[in-house]
Design an enzyme around this catalytic site. Structure first.
Site, PDB file in Angstrom:
ATOM      1  N   ILE A 537      38.093  -0.509 -25.025  1.00 52.96           N
ATOM      2  CA  ILE A 537      37.777   0.914 -24.859  1.00 52.96           C
ATOM      3  C   ILE A 537      36.831   1.159 -23.693  1.00 52.96           C
ATOM      4  CG2 ILE A 537      38.188   1.522 -27.270  1.00 52.96           C
ATOM      5  CD1 ILE A 537      35.202   1.283 -27.766  1.00 52.96           C
ATOM      6  N   GLY A 540      32.105  -2.777 -18.445  1.00 52.97           N
ATOM      7  CA  GLY A 540      30.964  -2.554 -17.566  1.00 52.97           C
ATOM      8  C   GLY A 540      30.480  -3.850 -16.960  1.00 52.97           C
ATOM      9  N   PHE A 542      28.279  -5.895 -18.029  1.00 55.49           N
ATOM     10  CA  PHE A 542      28.069  -6.970 -18.996  1.00 55.49           C
ATOM     11  C   PHE A 542      29.392  -7.592 -19.431  1.00 55.49           C
ATOM     12  CE2 PHE A 542      27.355  -8.594 -23.309  1.00 55.49           C
ATOM     13  CZ  PHE A 542      26.198  -9.341 -23.131  1.00 55.49           C
ATOM     14  N   VAL A 545      34.320  -3.884 -23.752  1.00 56.40           N
ATOM     15  CA  VAL A 545      33.956  -3.322 -25.047  1.00 56.40           C
ATOM     16  C   VAL A 545      35.235  -3.093 -25.839  1.00 56.40           C
ATOM     17  CG1 VAL A 545      32.756  -1.472 -26.259  1.00 56.40           C
ATOM     18  CG2 VAL A 545      31.965  -2.195 -23.991  1.00 56.40           C
ATOM     19  N   ASP A 656      18.898   2.639 -16.285  1.00 50.51           N
ATOM     20  CA  ASP A 656      20.328   2.754 -15.948  1.00 50.51           C
ATOM     21  C   ASP A 656      20.909   4.020 -16.569  1.00 50.51           C
ATOM     22  OD1 ASP A 656      22.606   1.981 -14.646  1.00 50.51           O
ATOM     23  OD2 ASP A 656      23.270   0.590 -16.188  1.00 50.51           O
TER      24      ASP A 656
END
Length: 877
Positions: A537, A540, A542, A545, A656
Site C-alpha cells: 500500500i 518509502g 525505509f 508497507v 520529516d
C-alpha cells in the site's frame, strides 16, 4: 554564386594545421590548482584523451554513499563511441539514497563543475529510469534530471561555473520519487576568477520577477558553446577543457555567409581576451556575412542563429570576435540583437584595439527573460546603411543560463578524510596498540560479567532478540501453535501480564497501551500472505508497507525494511523509542515490531484512507478532499506536531513533516506518521540541536540547511509547505512546470505577497473558500515559511490560527477582526474536563486512559498564553 562562395570559404589543409598548432600550443598554458577528475564506479584509473580520471574510491575525494553501487556498461552499450567517450562512460556510480562527493578546495574562487551522464542497463539497474537532483551547499545544479525524457540516449555533460568560497565543495545526488540517481564522471577544476565579470555589459540587472542578475557572482550553467564558422573543438584543445561545437546546426535565415580562417599569429592585447577565455582556434576561425548586390530582403543583411533554451529563464550571452577579415582598420561596424533586445550597436573592433586587427575580444550581454516559446535568436549584421565589405563577422558564441534561484539545497555530510600516507605507519602502530589493549580489557570485562550472570540471573523463558538494544524485551512468551491456531505454520503468543498493560493474550491489545511489542516473524508472514506484493500500500525510504490482518482480525500496516534502503537500524530504533513513549489521537500508533532473522519490521494501526498527499494529487481524483476536510486534516496534523513539541521535557522534532507522512483513518482523522528521522530537541536552557541535515527535498527548513541548527521551528516550516500543498493540490517541486512555478513555496509566497493567493487555489475547491478564511490561511502560511526560525510561530500558534481559519470558513459574515470576540474564541480553548484530567494524571500517575478522554484531543492543542497573545495582537498575525 553559392558554389563560388563555398569554394572560396573552404579551409585549406595548411590553414587548418596552422590553426590547430596555435591551439595545441596554447592548450597547456593554464594549470589549475584544483583539478579533480573522477571516474565514478570504476575500480581503476581511466585515461580520457590527455587526462587521467581516477577511481572514486581512490581517496582523492570523499564518497559518502549510504546506498550506492558501482556498475559497468557492456561493450555493446558504448559501441560506436570514440575511445575517449567509451572510457568516460563505461562505468557509473548508482545511488539509491542521497549521497555525495566531497572535494577539498585549495583555491577558492571560480570552478568548473562538470557532471557526465550516460544511461545504460546493468543487471537490476536501468539508468534510463533515473530521476534525481544535484546540489552543492549553495545552489541546486540539476532538479529533476531524467534521461528517459530525452529523445535519444546519448552521453550528456552538464557543465556549471560556480564561485566556491568554502574550503570544501560537496556535490550531493538525491534520487526523486523512489527512483535512483547516477553519475559516470565528475570534474571539479579551478579557473581564473576573471573568466566572468570583466566585461562592462555583464552588469547587474533585474529579470521579470525582480531578481537581481549579476553573472559575476551567480552560478552559471553552460547551455551552448559554439565555434562559429569553425570545426568542433575537443576538450583537449582548450586550456580549460571545454568543448566547442560547430554552428551549422543553428544557422538560419536567408543571409549569405562564408567560413573564414586566419593562419597568422593572433594579436593578444593587454586587458582583452586571453587563451583562457576561448582557445586560439575559435578566434582564428569565423563566419563572415557576405553582402550581395541589389538586396531586397532585410534578412540577408544579418546572420542569424536560433537555439532551443528553457522558457522564461535568464541567460548570459557571450560574443567572441576577432577581425580576421579586414585589411585596414575602421571598416567593420556591427550591430547585434538577442531576440528583440539590442545587444550592442556600432561595434568597431579596431577602435577598441587602437588600430590593431586580428586581436581576440569578447563582450557579454545579459538576457533577463527568454521568450515563452523556448527559442532564442541571435543576430549579427552590419550597422552601416551604406553596406561595405567586410560587413560582419562572429567567431564564437557562448550561452550560459543564470541560476537565479538556489532552491532547496540538500547536503550530505561527508566523512572525514583518512590520514595522509606519510603518517600511515605511525597511525597503524597506534591503532593496533590501542586495539590490543582494548581487546584484553574487553575480554576481562566480558568474562567477569558472564560469571556474575550465571550466579545472579535466572534462565530466561522468552525468545532471545537478534539485536541487543531493543526495548521492552522479555514481555512476550512464545509457544507452538495449538489445534486452534489460525493459518498453517503460524505462531501464537501471549503478552507477559507482569508488564504494564500486558493483561491480554492478543496483540491487538497493544494498541491500547503506550508500549510496543515484539512480534514473531511467522505471525507477520501469515498476516501479509508472506509479504504478497499485491498487498503493498506504499513505499518509502525505509521500505515497503503492506496491508495485513492479524489472527484476531485486526487490520495493520506492516512496514518492512529494504536491506538496500538508506534507512536502517538507527531509524528502526528511533521509531520504536519515540512511539513507545508517545500516544496521541493525531499520531499513528505503533502496535509492535519484529527483529527476527535480521528483519526490521514495524506494525502500525491501519489508516484506511492513506496519505493526505494521495488525496491531493496522488492519483485519487475520485476521493479528492473538500476544503473543509483539508482544513480539518491540517488542524489534526498540527495538533499532533504540537503534542510532539510539548509533551515531554525535551521537544520531539519530527524532521520529516510532509503530506505523504500525514495519514487519514476511516473517519478522515489526520495522524502524523513516520518517526524514523525524529530527534529529541534542545534542553530548556539551549536554543537548538546541532545535527546533520535530514528530511525530504522541498520541505526542509532552509535555515536548518544553512546552519545545521535544528529546532522545533524546522517542523513549523515543513508544515507551512504542507499547508500550501493542501491549498494548491500540487507537488512541492514540479520540474515539468514553467520555471517560476516549479517551486511551490516560491510560487505561493509570490502570489501571497501580491494578495493574489486565490489565483493558485486548487480548482476543485476554489469556489468554496471564503475570502476571510483564505486571508488568515495565507498569513499563517507566510509566517510558517519565514526564512528565520525566530520569525516563525510556535506550533501552538499555528493550531490556534488554523482553528480560527475553520471558524472563518464555517461562520457566514465572520471577519478577521472578530478574533477578539469571546463568543468565538471560547470554542478554541480546552474544555474543563481536559484540564481536570491533566491534574488527575499528575496525581495518580496513570498512563492508560480511554480515547475519548485523551489529552491529545484538546489539552495538548492549546496554550492559553498563545491564545491570549493572539487576542490582543490581531494585527501582528
Amino acid at each position: 554564386m553559392t558554389k563560388m562562395i563555398k569554394l572560396r570559404s573552404a579551409l585549406g589543409v595548411l590553414e587548418i594545421l596552422s590553426v590547430l598548432c596555435i591551439s595545441l600550443a596554447a592548450a597547456a598554458a593554464y594549470t589549475p590548482v584544483d583539478n579533480y577528475l573522477i571516474s565514478c564506479g570504476s575500480s581503476v584509473d581511466t585515461p580520457v584523451g590527455r587526462r587521467l580520471f581516477v577511481a572514486d574510491d581512490s581517496g582523492t575525494v570523499v564518497l559518502t554513499s549510504p546506498g550506492s553501487a558501482a556498475v559497468k556498461a557492456s561493450p555493446s552499450a558504448v559501441f560506436g563511441f570514440d575511445d575517449a567517450d567509451a572510457a568516460m562512460y563505461q562505468s557509473a556510480r548508482v545511488f539509491t539514497a542521497p549521497s555525495s562527493y566531497s572535494f577539498r578546495i585549495r583555491d577558492p574562487g571560480r570552478h568548473f563543475v562538470r557532471l557526465h551522464f550516460f544511461p545504460f542497463v546493468y543487471r537490476g539497474y536501468d539508468l534510463a529510469t533515473a530521476s534525481f537532483k544535484v546540489s552543492t551547499q549553495d545552489a541546486v545544479l540539476i532538479d529533476g534530471f531524467a534521461p528517459a525524457a530525452r529523445s535519444n540516449v546519448t552521453p550528456v555533460c552538464e557543465e556549471f561555473l560556480l564561485h566556491v568560497a568554502r574550503d570544501t565543495l560537496v556535490v550531493t545526488f538525491v534520487p526523486l520519487a523512489g527512483r535512483l540517481a547516477f553519475v559516470n564522471a565528475v570534474e571539479v577544476v579551478s579557473v581564473p576568477d576573471n573568466l566572468v565579470g570583466t566585461a562592462a555589459s555583464s552588469q547587474s540587472m533585474s529579470n521579470s520577477i525582480g531578481q537581481q542578475l549579476n553573472p559575476a557572482v551567480m552560478p552559471l550553467q553552460t547551455v551552448y558553446r559554439v565555434n562559429v564558422g569553425g570545426l568542433t573543438v575537443a576538450a583537449d584543445n582548450d586550456t580549460l577543457w571545454r568543448e566547442w561545437t560547430s554552428d551549422q546546426p543553428f544557422l538560419v535565415g536567408p543571409a549569405v555567409t562564408q567560413d573564414v580562417a586566419y593562419s597568422r599569429t593572433l594579436n593578444y592585447l593587454p586587458g582583452q581576451a586571453t587563451v583562457e577565455d576561448a582557445p586560439a582556434i575559435v578566434y582564428a576561425t569565423g563566419r563572415e556575412l557576405i553582402i550581395m548586390s541589389n538586396l531586397t530582403d532585410d534578412g540577408m543583411k544579418q546572420m542569424a542563429w536560433q537555439l532551443d533554451v528553457e522558457r522564461s529563464a535568464s541567460y548570459l550571452i557571450r560574443f567572441h570576435f576577432c577581425d580576421i577579415v579586414s585589411n585596414v582598420p575602421g571598416l567593420l561596424h556591427m550591430n547585434a540583437y538577442v531576440d528583440s533586445s539590442n545587444a550592442f550597436q556600432e561595434l568597431d573592433l579596431s577602435a577598441i584595439g587602437h588600430g590593431k586587427l586580428a586581436f581576440p575580444y569578447y563582450t557579454d550581454f545579459v538576457l533577463a527573460t527568454s521568450a515563452p516559446s523556448g527559442k532564442l535568436a541571435v543576430y549579427v549584421g552590419s550597422s552601416s546603411r551604406n553596406i561595405t565589405t567586410p560587413a560582419a563577422i562572429l567567431n564564437g558564441l557562448e550561452i550560459m543560463r543564470i541560476l537565479t534561484t538556489a532552491g532547496s539545497v540538500v547536503v550530505i555530510d561527508p566523512t572525514a578524510p583518512g590520514p595522509k600516507k606519510k603518517n600511515l605507519a605511525v597511525v597503524l602502530g597506534s591503532v593496533f596498540g590501542s586495539f590490543a589493549f582494548v581487546s584484553i580489557a574487553a575480554a576481562l570485562v566480558i568474562a567477569m560479567r558472564k560469571k556474575e550472570e550465571k550466579k545472579e540471573l535466572p534462565t530466561p523463558t522468552t525468545s532471545q532478540p537478534s539485536t541487543a538494544w531493543m526495548p521492552l524485551l522479555g514481555r512476550i512468551s512464545f509457544r507452538s501453535p495449538g489445534p486452534s491456531a489460525v493459518g498453517s505454520g503460524s505462531t501464537s503468543f501471549t503478552i507477559d501480564t507482569n508488564t504494564p498493560g500486558g493483561a491480554s493474550a492478543t496483540p491487538s491489545m497493544a494498541t491500547s497501551s503506550s508500549q510496543s511489542y515484539r512480534f514473531p516473524f511467522a505471525a507477520l508472514q501469515d498476516a501479509t500472505s508472506n509479504f504478497d506484493e499485491g498487498l503493498v500500500i506504499g513505499e518509502g525510504g525505509f521500505g515497503k508497507v503492506y496491508a495485513g490482518v492479524l489472527q484476531d482480525d485486526t487490520k495493520v500496516a506492516v512496514k518492512r525494511a529494504n536491506p538496500e534502503s538508506r534507512q536502517g537500524a538507527r531509524e528502526f530504533r528511533t521509531e520504536i523509542e519515540m512511539l513507545s513513549g508517545l500516544r496521541h489521537r493525531h499520531l499513528v500508533s505503533l502496535i509492535g515490531y519484529c527483529d527476527e532473522h535480521e528483519e526490521m519490521i514495524l506494525l502500525y494501526e491501519y489508516m484506511e484512507h492513506g496519505s493526505l498527499r494521495s488525496h491531493l494529487y496522488g492519483g485519487r481524483a475520485a476521493t479528492a478532499l473538500s476544503w473543509a476536510q483539508r482544513l480539518e486534516a491540517c488542524v489534526g496534523a498540527a495538533r499532533g506536531l504540537l503534542y510532539l513539541h510539548t509533551a515531554t521535557a525535551k521537544p520531539v522534532i519530527h524532521r520529516d513533516v510532509k503530506s505523504s507522512n500525514i495519514l487519514l483513518d476511516d473517519g478522515l482523522t489526520a495522524k502524523v506518521a513516520d518517526f524514523g528521522l525524529s530527534k529529541a530537541g534542545p534542553d530548556i536552557d539551549e536554543t537548538h540541536v546541532s545535527t546533520a541535515v535530514k528530511g525530504s527535498f522541498g520541505y526542509v527548513d532552509p535555515e536548518y540547511v544553512r546552519t545545521r541548527k535544528l529546532t522545533a521551528k524546522s517542523d513549523v516550516y515543513s508544515f507551512g509547505v504542507v499547508l500550501l500543498e493542501a491549498l494548491c493540490a500540487r507537488p512541492v517541486v514540479d520540474p515539468r512546470l514553467p520555471k517560476p512555478m516549479v517551486n511551490l513555496v516560491e510560487w505561493g509566497l509570490h502570489w501571497q505577497g501580491r494578495d493574489g493567493l486565490e489565483k493558485i487555489i486548487d480548482r476543485s475547491i476554489a469556489g468554496t473558500v471564503r475570502p476571510a478564511a483564505l486571508m488568515k490561511y495565507g498569513e499563517t502560511v507566510v509566517r510558517c515559511l519565514a526564512d528565520r526560525g525566530a520569525d516563525r510561530p510556535a506550533m501552538e500558534d499555528v493550531v490556534w490560527s488554523l482553528q480560527f481559519v475553520t471558524r472563518l470558513q464555517e461562520v457566514d459574515g465572520l471577519d478577521v477582526s472578530d478574533v477578539s470576540s469571546l463568543n468565538m474564541v471560547h470554542q478554541l480553548t480546552p474544555p474543563s474536563h481536559a484540564r481536570q484530567r491533566s491534574a488527575g494524571e499528575s496525581e495518580t500517575g496513570r498512563g492508560d486512559v480511554d480515547e475519548e478522554d485523551s489529552v491529545a484531543d484538546d489539552y495538548a492543542d492549546a496554550s492559553m498564553r498563545g491564545i491570549f497573545w493572539q487576542m490582543v495582537n490581531v494585527h501582528g498575525r
